[in-house]
Design a protein around this motif. Sequence first.
Motif, PDB file in Angstrom:
ATOM      1  N   ALA A  66       0.764  -1.361  -0.098  1.00 43.31           N
ATOM      2  CA  ALA A  66       0.159  -0.204  -0.129  1.00 43.31           C
ATOM      3  C   ALA A  66       0.979   1.194   0.007  1.00 43.31           C
ATOM      4  CB  ALA A  66      -1.027   0.029   1.392  1.00 43.31           C
ATOM      5  N   VAL A  67       0.458   2.169  -0.393  1.00 36.56           N
ATOM      6  CA  VAL A  67       0.786   3.584  -0.477  1.00 36.56           C
ATOM      7  C   VAL A  67       0.035   4.745   0.095  1.00 36.56           C
ATOM      8  CG1 VAL A  67       1.849   5.471  -1.916  1.00 36.56           C
ATOM      9  CG2 VAL A  67       2.050   3.275  -2.644  1.00 36.56           C
ATOM     10  N   PHE A  68       0.535   5.382   1.153  1.00 36.46           N
ATOM     11  CA  PHE A  68      -0.250   6.289   1.855  1.00 36.46           C
ATOM     12  C   PHE A  68       0.086   7.793   1.663  1.00 36.46           C
ATOM     13  CE2 PHE A  68       0.096   2.342   4.592  1.00 36.46           C
ATOM     14  CZ  PHE A  68      -1.160   1.963   4.529  1.00 36.46           C
ATOM     15  N   GLY A  69      -0.912   8.591   1.575  1.00 39.97           N
ATOM     16  CA  GLY A  69      -0.576   9.899   1.385  1.00 39.97           C
ATOM     17  C   GLY A  69      -1.061  11.000   2.388  1.00 39.97           C
ATOM     18  N   TYR A  70      -0.499  12.167   2.639  1.00 41.01           N
ATOM     19  CA  TYR A  70      -1.042  13.054   3.477  1.00 41.01           C
ATOM     20  C   TYR A  70      -1.432  14.216   2.689  1.00 41.01           C
ATOM     21  CZ  TYR A  70      -1.392  16.691   7.033  1.00 41.01           C
ATOM     22  OH  TYR A  70      -1.835  17.639   7.983  1.00 41.01           O
ATOM     23  N   PRO A 118       1.453  -4.691 -17.154  1.00 40.73           N
ATOM     24  CA  PRO A 118       0.310  -5.709 -17.378  1.00 40.73           C
ATOM     25  C   PRO A 118       0.067  -6.467 -15.869  1.00 40.73           C
ATOM     26  CG  PRO A 118       1.887  -6.395 -18.710  1.00 40.73           C
ATOM     27  CD  PRO A 118       2.288  -4.879 -18.256  1.00 40.73           C
ATOM     28  N   GLY A 119      -1.105  -6.476 -15.466  1.00 40.46           N
ATOM     29  CA  GLY A 119      -1.523  -7.207 -14.349  1.00 40.46           C
ATOM     30  C   GLY A 119      -0.676  -6.803 -12.899  1.00 40.46           C
ATOM     31  N   VAL A 120      -0.822  -5.409 -13.049  1.00 37.70           N
ATOM     32  CA  VAL A 120      -0.536  -4.486 -11.997  1.00 37.70           C
ATOM     33  C   VAL A 120      -1.718  -3.622 -11.720  1.00 37.70           C
ATOM     34  CG1 VAL A 120       0.843  -3.100 -10.831  1.00 37.70           C
ATOM     35  CG2 VAL A 120       2.028  -4.642 -12.241  1.00 37.70           C
ATOM     36  N   LEU A 121      -2.359  -3.704 -10.720  1.00 40.06           N
ATOM     37  CA  LEU A 121      -3.767  -2.920 -10.543  1.00 40.06           C
ATOM     38  C   LEU A 121      -3.852  -2.190  -9.032  1.00 40.06           C
ATOM     39  CD1 LEU A 121      -6.576  -2.413 -11.628  1.00 40.06           C
ATOM     40  CD2 LEU A 121      -7.385  -4.466 -10.521  1.00 40.06           C
ATOM     41  N   PRO A 122      -3.458  -1.038  -9.082  1.00 42.98           N
ATOM     42  CA  PRO A 122      -3.681  -0.055  -8.072  1.00 42.98           C
ATOM     43  C   PRO A 122      -4.967   0.280  -7.893  1.00 42.98           C
ATOM     44  CG  PRO A 122      -1.988   0.815  -9.480  1.00 42.98           C
ATOM     45  CD  PRO A 122      -2.805  -0.152 -10.270  1.00 42.98           C
ATOM     46  N   HIS A 123      -5.662   0.435  -6.740  1.00 38.90           N
ATOM     47  CA  HIS A 123      -6.986   0.814  -6.566  1.00 38.90           C
ATOM     48  C   HIS A 123      -7.159   1.222  -4.955  1.00 38.90           C
ATOM     49  CE1 HIS A 123      -6.603  -3.469  -5.718  1.00 38.90           C
ATOM     50  NE2 HIS A 123      -7.670  -3.556  -4.762  1.00 38.90           N
ATOM     51  N   THR A 124      -7.972   2.064  -4.817  1.00 34.65           N
ATOM     52  CA  THR A 124      -8.027   2.842  -3.431  1.00 34.65           C
ATOM     53  C   THR A 124      -8.632   1.641  -2.498  1.00 34.65           C
ATOM     54  OG1 THR A 124     -10.272   3.727  -4.051  1.00 34.65           O
ATOM     55  CG2 THR A 124      -8.353   5.145  -4.295  1.00 34.65           C
ATOM     56  N   SER A 125      -8.611   1.794  -1.209  1.00 28.68           N
ATOM     57  CA  SER A 125      -9.160   1.043  -0.043  1.00 28.68           C
ATOM     58  C   SER A 125      -9.324   1.816   0.871  1.00 28.68           C
ATOM     59  CB  SER A 125      -8.369  -0.077   0.117  1.00 28.68           C
ATOM     60  OG  SER A 125      -8.800  -1.003   1.119  1.00 28.68           O
ATOM     61  N   LEU A 139      -2.921  10.616  15.596  1.00 22.94           N
ATOM     62  CA  LEU A 139      -4.485  10.672  15.702  1.00 22.94           C
ATOM     63  C   LEU A 139      -4.892  12.101  15.067  1.00 22.94           C
ATOM     64  CD1 LEU A 139      -5.018   9.749  19.214  1.00 22.94           C
ATOM     65  CD2 LEU A 139      -5.924   8.616  17.247  1.00 22.94           C
ATOM     66  N   ALA A 140      -4.389  13.294  14.993  1.00 24.58           N
ATOM     67  CA  ALA A 140      -4.470  14.607  14.484  1.00 24.58           C
ATOM     68  C   ALA A 140      -4.365  14.317  13.020  1.00 24.58           C
ATOM     69  CB  ALA A 140      -3.918  15.543  14.962  1.00 24.58           C
ATOM     70  N   MET A 141      -3.425  13.597  12.545  1.00 27.46           N
ATOM     71  CA  MET A 141      -3.335  13.526  10.938  1.00 27.46           C
ATOM     72  C   MET A 141      -4.301  12.632  10.306  1.00 27.46           C
ATOM     73  SD  MET A 141       1.123  13.161  11.167  1.00 27.46           S
ATOM     74  CE  MET A 141       0.902  12.745   9.466  1.00 27.46           C
ATOM     75  N   ILE A 142      -4.863  11.434  11.019  1.00 25.92           N
ATOM     76  CA  ILE A 142      -5.585  10.412  10.323  1.00 25.92           C
ATOM     77  C   ILE A 142      -6.564  10.998   9.573  1.00 25.92           C
ATOM     78  CG2 ILE A 142      -7.072   8.603  10.821  1.00 25.92           C
ATOM     79  CD1 ILE A 142      -5.485   7.731  13.052  1.00 25.92           C
ATOM     80  N   PRO A 143      -7.576  11.996   9.853  1.00 23.38           N
ATOM     81  CA  PRO A 143      -8.461  12.280   8.805  1.00 23.38           C
ATOM     82  C   PRO A 143      -7.888  12.829   7.309  1.00 23.38           C
ATOM     83  CG  PRO A 143      -9.047  13.164  11.063  1.00 23.38           C
ATOM     84  CD  PRO A 143      -7.600  12.663  11.057  1.00 23.38           C
ATOM     85  N   HIS A 144      -6.868  13.118   7.554  1.00 23.42           N
ATOM     86  CA  HIS A 144      -5.974  13.810   6.231  1.00 23.42           C
ATOM     87  C   HIS A 144      -5.307  12.717   5.465  1.00 23.42           C
ATOM     88  CE1 HIS A 144      -6.446  17.950   7.637  1.00 23.42           C
ATOM     89  NE2 HIS A 144      -6.722  17.414   8.675  1.00 23.42           N
ATOM     90  N   LEU A 145      -5.309  11.260   5.718  1.00 24.66           N
ATOM     91  CA  LEU A 145      -4.517  10.465   5.144  1.00 24.66           C
ATOM     92  C   LEU A 145      -5.441   9.871   4.109  1.00 24.66           C
ATOM     93  CD1 LEU A 145      -2.756   8.368   7.973  1.00 24.66           C
ATOM     94  CD2 LEU A 145      -1.969  10.077   6.459  1.00 24.66           C
ATOM     95  N   ALA A 146      -4.660   9.453   2.942  1.00 27.16           N
ATOM     96  CA  ALA A 146      -5.263   8.618   1.647  1.00 27.16           C
ATOM     97  C   ALA A 146      -4.688   7.568   1.581  1.00 27.16           C
ATOM     98  CB  ALA A 146      -5.441   9.599   0.567  1.00 27.16           C
ATOM     99  N   GLY A 147      -5.249   6.296   0.953  1.00 27.94           N
ATOM    100  CA  GLY A 147      -4.529   5.068   0.624  1.00 27.94           C
ATOM    101  C   GLY A 147      -4.987   4.461  -0.477  1.00 27.94           C
ATOM    102  N   CYS A 148      -4.013   3.645  -0.983  1.00 24.57           N
ATOM    103  CA  CYS A 148      -4.177   3.150  -2.393  1.00 24.57           C
ATOM    104  C   CYS A 148      -3.426   1.565  -2.011  1.00 24.57           C
ATOM    105  CB  CYS A 148      -3.736   3.741  -3.384  1.00 24.57           C
ATOM    106  SG  CYS A 148      -3.951   3.149  -5.224  1.00 24.57           S
TER     107      CYS A 148
END
Length: 510
Positions: A295-299, A322-329, A351-360
């Motif tokens: 997984a890759v996470f972003g702030y 081919p055969g590599v599929l990034p998708h959000t979760s 804890l303060a940062m958690i609402p600002h995180l994205a993940g794929c």
Amino acid sequence: MRWAPGEGYFWRPAPQADGFSLKDRDVTVDVVIIGTGPGGAAVAKVLADSGVSVLLLEEGPPEERFRKNQGAVMRHHMQEGGAMVATGSTFMPIAAGRGVGGGTLINSAIAWRCPDAVLDSWTEKLDDRRYAADNMRPVYDELWEYLGIWDTLPEIAGENSHMLVRGAKALGYDGGYLARYTPRCVGCGTCFYGCATGGKASTNHNFLVEAATNGARIQADTKVKDFLMSGARVVGVVGQMFHPDTREPGGRVTVRAGKVVVACGGIGTPRLLASSSLDLGPAVGQGLHVHPGNAVFGYCKQEVNWWQGATQGAYFHPPGLPGVLPHTSSLPPEVALLSMAPLGIGAADALAMIPHLAGCLVMISDHSNGSVGAWPDGRANLSYTFLPEDIDRIKAGMVHTARAMLLGGAEWLFCAVSGVGKVSTAEELEARLATRTIQDFTLYASHPMSSCRMGKDPATSVIRPDGRAHAVEGVYLVDSSIFPTSLGVNPSITTMAMATLIGRGIAQVG
């Protein structure tokens, strides 16, 4: 467009299923099906529609036990309590569902058609056209209509998915919002716990309802232990009921049947066969494929709240991979907090940062493979050996994902790889990943398959193209374990399609 009741798809309240009892059961039916997930449910509908008497046996509980709590889900709706782990090259958890509805209870309901190139390769391997792309296409079309499959609507996708779509579009990558069998989805982000709103078209709300309406019965809380034989023919199964909470053993279940259909999944089917007295040949449990990944996470400056919106709502195809599929979760806040541990950030700041995180997630169609056996107590014995090229493909997919997330709105990134830390560019991530080995990765694996594969040669395959076992008569397999190769996409719809075709064949034979 939002699907609504009466607009083409089938959704009904879950059927009645029998659960734990201290009394023994002795039943005779035309067909007994072990498993109620995408394969077992689809074949049950076909057979019951044809007037065949059917009994389905399910290891898990008779009803959905939705709790927005990972521990409760693992206990009630994951095989072996969610504790199945493959060893070999590294430590890799592999999840599989249980309960009336199987894995569809706790998946994100992503709907992919198997790529035509994969189906065409199967046609060549099998020397049989029944799963050729042009023959599978109308079955997929039926499922799209029946399950109410539609691309995730932007208004319920959530900011996490919007970010990935924006970034992939800016890069010119092919991608968008994922098709899912969630016709009533409200975007609550809890698919992995079960569906709290009835928005998901899990098999307990369609295939199993129709099968039960046409006379099929469902016995839950029942673990099949062995097969009944008459000469070289399977004529039934024996199992044991267990209390869903205490695991107290209950009554013995004996089912005599003209045909036995095994649909326990890519791990459950070879585990059952390996722990039983039935010998279906040397290929049982061999050639296990999964979709491993990281997984890759972003702030982000803005709030993302990645636990809100469709659980997995967006994807893209990295060019040249081919055969590599990034998708959000989506992830619950407590899991997001754990993902930040390698950064060394204090708990209050994290804890303060958690609402600002994205993940794929970055998932690959593996070239590696493994095996499934059974320990003496019946638990799955899983082994998996990674090829270096697969780790390289995961790394490359993570770099492309980093580019998309940064263009989509992330300010900096981190990932579940030891020693990488915080990075601000895709090039920086690529440089740090270059020196990381497989032991540095926190890997996960989903979609176990190909562990009892279909083929022409009994030495290298377990079943024929029509689903019948090579070694004995009277037994069929209809789950993801039968795929001749890895799919590279989420397998539940292809499992349903193949089970539908195999079921039609069984019904015709009688």
